[in-house]
Design a protein around this motif. Structure first.
Motif, PDB file in Angstrom:
ATOM      1  N   SER A 186       0.878  -1.262   0.053  1.00 55.12           N
ATOM      2  CA  SER A 186       0.014   0.062  -0.059  1.00 55.12           C
ATOM      3  C   SER A 186       0.771   1.378   0.023  1.00 55.12           C
ATOM      4  O   SER A 186       0.553   2.359  -0.697  1.00 55.12           O
ATOM      5  CB  SER A 186      -0.882  -0.044   1.284  1.00 55.12           C
ATOM      6  OG  SER A 186      -1.527   1.090   1.400  1.00 55.12           O
ATOM      7  N   ASN A 187       1.945   1.165   0.768  1.00 54.05           N
ATOM      8  CA  ASN A 187       2.793   2.238   0.836  1.00 54.05           C
ATOM      9  C   ASN A 187       3.566   2.641  -0.393  1.00 54.05           C
ATOM     10  O   ASN A 187       3.653   3.690  -1.065  1.00 54.05           O
ATOM     11  CB  ASN A 187       3.928   2.022   1.873  1.00 54.05           C
ATOM     12  CG  ASN A 187       4.852   3.437   2.201  1.00 54.05           C
ATOM     13  OD1 ASN A 187       4.281   4.538   2.356  1.00 54.05           O
ATOM     14  ND2 ASN A 187       5.891   3.308   2.195  1.00 54.05           N
ATOM     15  N   ALA A 245       1.055   4.294  -2.823  1.00 53.65           N
ATOM     16  CA  ALA A 245       0.759   5.580  -2.683  1.00 53.65           C
ATOM     17  C   ALA A 245       1.999   6.378  -3.028  1.00 53.65           C
ATOM     18  O   ALA A 245       1.760   7.577  -3.525  1.00 53.65           O
ATOM     19  CB  ALA A 245       0.501   5.801  -0.990  1.00 53.65           C
ATOM     20  N   LEU A 302       0.090   8.285  -5.630  1.00 52.48           N
ATOM     21  CA  LEU A 302      -0.736   9.173  -4.906  1.00 52.48           C
ATOM     22  C   LEU A 302      -0.034  10.151  -3.972  1.00 52.48           C
ATOM     23  O   LEU A 302      -0.547  10.607  -2.819  1.00 52.48           O
ATOM     24  CB  LEU A 302      -1.586   7.985  -4.058  1.00 52.48           C
ATOM     25  CG  LEU A 302      -2.335   7.066  -4.976  1.00 52.48           C
ATOM     26  CD1 LEU A 302      -3.138   6.026  -4.082  1.00 52.48           C
ATOM     27  CD2 LEU A 302      -3.517   7.874  -5.901  1.00 52.48           C
ATOM     28  N   GLU A 305       0.450   9.237   0.364  1.00 55.48           N
ATOM     29  CA  GLU A 305      -0.727   9.467   0.901  1.00 55.48           C
ATOM     30  C   GLU A 305      -1.784   8.704   0.393  1.00 55.48           C
ATOM     31  O   GLU A 305      -2.277   8.905  -0.812  1.00 55.48           O
ATOM     32  CB  GLU A 305      -1.138  10.733   1.188  1.00 55.48           C
ATOM     33  CG  GLU A 305      -0.288  11.569   1.984  1.00 55.48           C
ATOM     34  CD  GLU A 305      -0.678  13.320   2.220  1.00 55.48           C
ATOM     35  OE1 GLU A 305      -1.963  13.313   1.709  1.00 55.48           O
ATOM     36  OE2 GLU A 305      -0.097  13.952   2.813  1.00 55.48           O
ATOM     37  N   MET A 306      -2.199   7.612   1.010  1.00 57.36           N
ATOM     38  CA  MET A 306      -3.460   6.630   0.650  1.00 57.36           C
ATOM     39  C   MET A 306      -4.564   7.334   0.840  1.00 57.36           C
ATOM     40  O   MET A 306      -4.982   7.569   2.200  1.00 57.36           O
ATOM     41  CB  MET A 306      -3.160   5.378   1.486  1.00 57.36           C
ATOM     42  CG  MET A 306      -4.380   4.387   0.746  1.00 57.36           C
ATOM     43  SD  MET A 306      -4.351   4.065  -1.066  1.00 57.36           S
ATOM     44  CE  MET A 306      -2.774   3.252  -1.081  1.00 57.36           C
ATOM     45  N   ALA A 323      -8.351   3.349   0.084  1.00 56.09           N
ATOM     46  CA  ALA A 323      -7.500   2.293   0.964  1.00 56.09           C
ATOM     47  C   ALA A 323      -8.470   1.066   1.294  1.00 56.09           C
ATOM     48  O   ALA A 323      -7.890   0.042   1.021  1.00 56.09           O
ATOM     49  CB  ALA A 323      -7.309   2.920   2.396  1.00 56.09           C
ATOM     50  N   LEU A 362      -8.662  -0.879  -2.019  1.00 54.52           N
ATOM     51  CA  LEU A 362      -7.344  -1.994  -2.278  1.00 54.52           C
ATOM     52  C   LEU A 362      -7.071  -3.060  -1.097  1.00 54.52           C
ATOM     53  O   LEU A 362      -6.677  -4.080  -1.693  1.00 54.52           O
ATOM     54  CB  LEU A 362      -6.172  -0.653  -2.131  1.00 54.52           C
ATOM     55  CG  LEU A 362      -6.024   0.181  -3.235  1.00 54.52           C
ATOM     56  CD1 LEU A 362      -4.656   1.327  -3.154  1.00 54.52           C
ATOM     57  CD2 LEU A 362      -6.226  -0.128  -4.515  1.00 54.52           C
ATOM     58  N   GLU A 363      -7.295  -2.579   0.006  1.00 55.40           N
ATOM     59  CA  GLU A 363      -7.301  -3.848   0.998  1.00 55.40           C
ATOM     60  C   GLU A 363      -8.088  -5.009   0.609  1.00 55.40           C
ATOM     61  O   GLU A 363      -7.877  -6.097   0.767  1.00 55.40           O
ATOM     62  CB  GLU A 363      -7.424  -3.241   2.477  1.00 55.40           C
ATOM     63  CG  GLU A 363      -7.184  -4.278   3.568  1.00 55.40           C
ATOM     64  CD  GLU A 363      -7.099  -3.626   4.618  1.00 55.40           C
ATOM     65  OE1 GLU A 363      -6.441  -4.133   5.788  1.00 55.40           O
ATOM     66  OE2 GLU A 363      -7.472  -2.247   4.997  1.00 55.40           O
ATOM     67  N   ALA A 419      -5.834   2.070  -8.399  1.00 56.09           N
ATOM     68  CA  ALA A 419      -5.267   3.563  -8.050  1.00 56.09           C
ATOM     69  C   ALA A 419      -5.101   4.215  -9.057  1.00 56.09           C
ATOM     70  O   ALA A 419      -5.415   5.636  -9.237  1.00 56.09           O
ATOM     71  CB  ALA A 419      -3.821   3.199  -7.514  1.00 56.09           C
ATOM     72  N   SER A 448      -8.365  10.272  -7.105  1.00 55.33           N
ATOM     73  CA  SER A 448      -7.406  10.766  -6.185  1.00 55.33           C
ATOM     74  C   SER A 448      -5.933  10.915  -7.231  1.00 55.33           C
ATOM     75  O   SER A 448      -5.150  11.490  -6.995  1.00 55.33           O
ATOM     76  CB  SER A 448      -7.003   9.591  -5.079  1.00 55.33           C
ATOM     77  OG  SER A 448      -8.174   9.750  -4.110  1.00 55.33           O
TER      78      SER A 448
END
Length: 499
Positions: free
Chosen positions: A446-447, A450, A454, A457-458, A463, A466-467, A489, A494
């Motif tokens: 995820s990081n 991002a 992005l 920042e998620m 979030a 994606l999870e 994403a 975003s």
């Protein structure tokens, strides 16, 4: 040192390049100085679009170039070459000083069109008068706006063609209405806008642009002035008398001075550039600061773009006046650059232009008219219109375009990411290995997404989606969540809204 955050650094590079490559934000943060980064870009060597178009033909084994090869050459340079700010500036200028290969006179001249783009690239940071001089003398522009071979009334019995005369004022310099330095309209006693020029100005300006002819049959060499075919009589343009007996070359120089130094040109061009780089709705104070730089430097575009990208407005967040929708074609160049996409099988060029005419509703030098792909003041119906907020890019973004762009992106990520069964040099292959390596740990993956897409920042609304994609795969299949997560994403608001 400016003390920029990761988000601020990423946002700056997003504005100033064709897309942020892996590691570029971190590299920029060690410099932490927008002005120094821009200064290095101003002097960085750059590649010729014409030469790259010829290289496209050579790599394909073709003796003749095509417009698709020219567009693919543009992708080659946008994706893999340096001088990113210059390339970004040239693309912005191509939407102001517009020519289009859909014009029947230009369709069969891809090398000439590429050469025109090289004019925009070469003079992207020059003073505006120099750029406008070379644009005016280009036979590509001469044919597009029918100035080439324009003759005075004494030769033909009719008034000379007014096409270029009108557009050099309306679109390339002073605009239709008188402006304050902050870009707001000046109003008359009845609270109405004041025109910048009238029919007499157009007629006299058309007389200025007589006597210019091609250099043989070349669509690349500058047009040549012949004074015996130029209107040598006295003229008055925008209230300024032009004496008789002045040749075409000298009169062009006088008129360009008059136009570039006109009070309207600085706020008019500054506003257009701000809208292409930073925001669709710049505050008047922002426009005034940039326009003042334009005026004080004689229209030095290097100084102007520095003022645009280093202004305090650029660092503001959660602000409707510092946001814009991403142009479709630049969304795609971002995706490819972020994933370091390259041709397979050791290929050296882009073969696949991604059905560019339908996918993006825009492509370099492909505007359907001199008015660009969209109006810089387009107000989409609905909430934006109700709040008087422009969003130019939404004029070419519709469901058909969104679906086609999404399909291309999904194919790139799903088929070419890690499921590829072949390695054709006619496809561009993204590198997703670092995402795959991080796929067993959601926080790390995820990081990474991002940071790459992005601005570090998620978003709270993205979030959980994606999870959910990650959780849907069992522990042995986590890598198969990567393509869908990257795709979501990429198509998310975003990412698609730069703010």
């Amino acid at each position: 040192m400016e003390g920029l955050t990761y988000r601020q650094a990423s946002r700056f590079l997003d504005m100033a390049t064709m897309g942020i490559k892996k590691g570029e934000v971190e590299e920029f943060l060690t410099l932490d100085n927008r002005t120094n980064w821009i200064n290095s870009q101003l002097s960085e060597p750059y590649e010729s679009h014409r030469e790259r178009t010829l290289y496209q033909a050579q790599q394909r084994g073709n003796a003749v170039t095509t417009q698709e090869m020219r567009v693919c050459a543009w992708f080659d340079i946008a994706l893999w070459e340096g001088a990113q700010l210059r390339q970004r500036m040239a693309f912005a200028l191509s939407q102001i000083l517009v020519v289009g290969d859909r014009d029947a006179q230009l369709t069969s001249y891809p090398e000439g069109m590429a050469h025109y783009y090289d004019i925009l690239t070469q003079y992207a940071f020059s003073d505006y008068k120099t750029l406008l001089y070379h644009v005016t003398r280009s036979p590509i522009m001469g044919h597009f706006l029918t100035m080439v071979g324009n003759l005075p009334k004494s030769h033909t019995g009719v008034n000379p063609d007014q096409n270029y005369a009108r557009e050099i004022m309306q679109l390339f310099t002073i605009g239709l209405e008188q402006l304050n330095v902050d870009g707001t309209p000046k109003l008359d006693g009845n609270n109405q806008p004041i025109p910048t020029y009238d029919d007499n100005d157009i007629e006299n300006m058309a007389r200025v642009f007589t006597g210019w002819f091609m250099d043989g049959s070349s669509m690349e060499n500058p047009m040549i002035a012949y004074d015996d075919s130029h209107d040598m009589q006295a003229k008055t343009v925008l209230g300024t008398p032009l004496p008789e007996g002045v040749g075409a070359e000298a009169e062009l120089d006088q008129v360009l001075d008059l136009l570039v130094n006109h009070p309207n040109t600085a706020p008019f061009i500054s506003t257009l550039l701000i809208k292409r780089f930073v925001t669709s709705n710049p505050r008047p104070e922002y426009v005034a600061r940039v326009a003042s730089v334009f005026r004080n430097t004689g229209g030095n575009l290097g100084e102007v773009i520095t003022a645009i990208l280093t202004d305090s407005e650029v660092l503001k967040e959660n602000d409707l006046h510092v946001a814009k929708v991403r142009e479709p074609i630049l969304a795609m160049t971002y995706l490819y650059r972020a994933l370091d996409a390259k041709p397979g099988n050791n290929g050296l060029i882009s073969f696949n232009a991604m059905l560019y005419k339908e996918t993006f509703n825009q492509y370099p030098l492909g505007s359907p008219s001199v008015f660009n792909f969209y109006s810089p003041d387009h107000l989409p119906s609905g909430e934006l219109e109700s709040n008087n907020l422009a969003s130019p890019e939404l004029e070419i973004i519709d469901w058909n375009q969104v679906i086609k762009l999404s399909n291309i992106a999904w194919k790139v990520l799903q088929d070419n990411g890690y499921k590829t069964s072949s390695n054709s040099k006619q496809e561009l292959y993204p590198v997703v290995s670092d995402f795959i390596a991080a796929s067993n740990d959601y926080a790390s993956l995820s990081n990474l997404i991002a940071n790459r897409f992005l601005k570090g920042e998620m978003p709270a609304d993205l979030a959980p989606r994606l999870e959910g994609l990650w959780n849907a795969k069992n522990s042995n299949n986590k890598p198969y969540a990567v393509a869908a997560m990257l795709y979501l994403a990429f198509i998310s608001p975003s990412f698609m809204v730069q703010e």
